[in-house]
Design a protein around this motif. Structure first.
Motif, PDB file in Angstrom:
ATOM      1  N   LEU A 297       0.869  -1.176   0.000  1.00 32.17           N
ATOM      2  CA  LEU A 297       0.000   0.000   0.000  1.00 32.17           C
ATOM      3  C   LEU A 297       0.906   1.226   0.000  1.00 32.17           C
ATOM      4  CD1 LEU A 297      -3.043   0.724   0.156  1.00 32.17           C
ATOM      5  CD2 LEU A 297      -2.726   1.020   2.624  1.00 32.17           C
ATOM      6  N   SER A 298       0.919   1.946  -1.107  1.00 31.40           N
ATOM      7  CA  SER A 298       1.871   3.057  -1.225  1.00 31.40           C
ATOM      8  C   SER A 298       1.375   4.069  -2.246  1.00 31.40           C
ATOM      9  CB  SER A 298       3.258   2.512  -1.612  1.00 31.40           C
ATOM     10  OG  SER A 298       4.236   3.524  -1.488  1.00 31.40           O
ATOM     11  N   GLU A 299       2.255   4.987  -2.633  1.00 28.78           N
ATOM     12  CA  GLU A 299       1.930   6.054  -3.582  1.00 28.78           C
ATOM     13  C   GLU A 299       2.394   5.655  -4.980  1.00 28.78           C
ATOM     14  OE1 GLU A 299       2.836  10.069  -2.067  1.00 28.78           O
ATOM     15  OE2 GLU A 299       3.353   9.043  -0.194  1.00 28.78           O
ATOM     16  N   TYR A 300       1.433   5.303  -5.816  1.00 32.14           N
ATOM     17  CA  TYR A 300       1.710   4.763  -7.151  1.00 32.14           C
ATOM     18  C   TYR A 300       2.595   5.706  -7.974  1.00 32.14           C
ATOM     19  CZ  TYR A 300       0.839   2.771 -11.776  1.00 32.14           C
ATOM     20  OH  TYR A 300       0.998   2.222 -13.023  1.00 32.14           O
ATOM     21  N   TYR A 301       2.277   6.981  -7.925  1.00 39.91           N
ATOM     22  CA  TYR A 301       2.984   7.976  -8.741  1.00 39.91           C
ATOM     23  C   TYR A 301       4.471   7.992  -8.415  1.00 39.91           C
ATOM     24  CZ  TYR A 301       4.451  12.574 -10.416  1.00 39.91           C
ATOM     25  OH  TYR A 301       5.130  13.594 -11.016  1.00 39.91           O
ATOM     26  N   LYS A 302       4.793   7.978  -7.123  1.00 40.32           N
ATOM     27  CA  LYS A 302       6.197   8.060  -6.719  1.00 40.32           C
ATOM     28  C   LYS A 302       6.982   6.820  -7.154  1.00 40.32           C
ATOM     29  CE  LYS A 302       5.668  11.222  -2.819  1.00 40.32           C
ATOM     30  NZ  LYS A 302       5.839  11.427  -1.370  1.00 40.32           N
TER      31      LYS A 302
END
Length: 219
Positions: free
Chosen positions: A113-118
């Protein structure tokens, strides 16, 4: 209340945006003139202008990304294997480079679960650097995904020219680059992005050839 750093980042973002907009407009108008065959007698000059516009646009984009790392984006469920496959497919257009992928874990164990863009920005920078390091010689880029010490680890291994001692000392510094063009922000962008999602980034020479770029995600 704005902190000084936040205010400086917002000013830089605004300035970069104001530069990027007219650049896009200039490029669009040049392409329109090309379609109308107005510039047929100046093809060499037009090519130079477009190349330089692209360089400036890329540098401005890097500045925007660099300043944008501290902003929190929406968290999403990411299958790292699928995302790596997508980027290998995007970069697998070079006839002189063979890509390979090894995943030593079950897919459900490497979903985060994280920030896709980064993470997308990080992978894009890594594969771009590997391709540029190999250049025109016959090369390979191997990606290994595994779990160790409670980290999901992605190793991207290339047989490029590697890092000489002087470059390896400065490679993590913002604005340092040994390329003829570029902002010198690619690796700092990756480092900041990984830090912001509690991950780790490192790049080091292999014993025999090229480099390994390693990104580590806390499970």
């Amino acid at each position: 209340m704005y902190s000084k750093n936040t205010l400086n980042e917002d000013i830089t973002m605004a300035l970069a945006h104001e530069v990027k907009s007219p650049l896009s407009l200039i490029k669009a108008n040049i392409e329109l003139l090309e379609l109308e065959n107005v510039l047929d007698n100046h093809k060499k000059n037009v090519k130079i202008i477009k190349n330089e516009i692209n360089k400036i646009s890329e540098i401005v984009s890097d500045f925007m990304l660099f300043c944008n790392q501290n902003y929190k984006k929406d968290l999403t469920k990411i299958n790292l294997l699928d995302l790596v496959k997508d980027y290998i497919e995007k970069f697998n257009v070079y006839m002189n480079i063979t890509f390979s992928l090894n995943c030593f874990e079950d897919e459900k164990d490497i979903t985060i679960l994280s920030e896709y863009y980064k993470i997308s920005v990080i992978l894009s920078n890594i594969y771009k650097n590997c391709v540029e390091s190999i250049s025109d010689k016959q090369g390979f880029i191997q990606t290994n995904i595994y779990i160790k010490n409670n980290y999901i680890i992605i190793d991207v291994i290339d047989n490029g020219k590697g890092l000489d001692e002087e470059i390896s000392k400065k490679i993590y510094e913002p604005f340092f680059t040994n390329k003829s063009s570029g902002s010198g922000l690619g690796i700092p962008i990756c480092i900041n992005a990984m830090k912001s999602i509690n991950g780790k980034f490192e790049i080091f020479n292999n014993k025999k050839y090229g480099c390994t770029t390693r990104i580590k995600f806390k499970k």
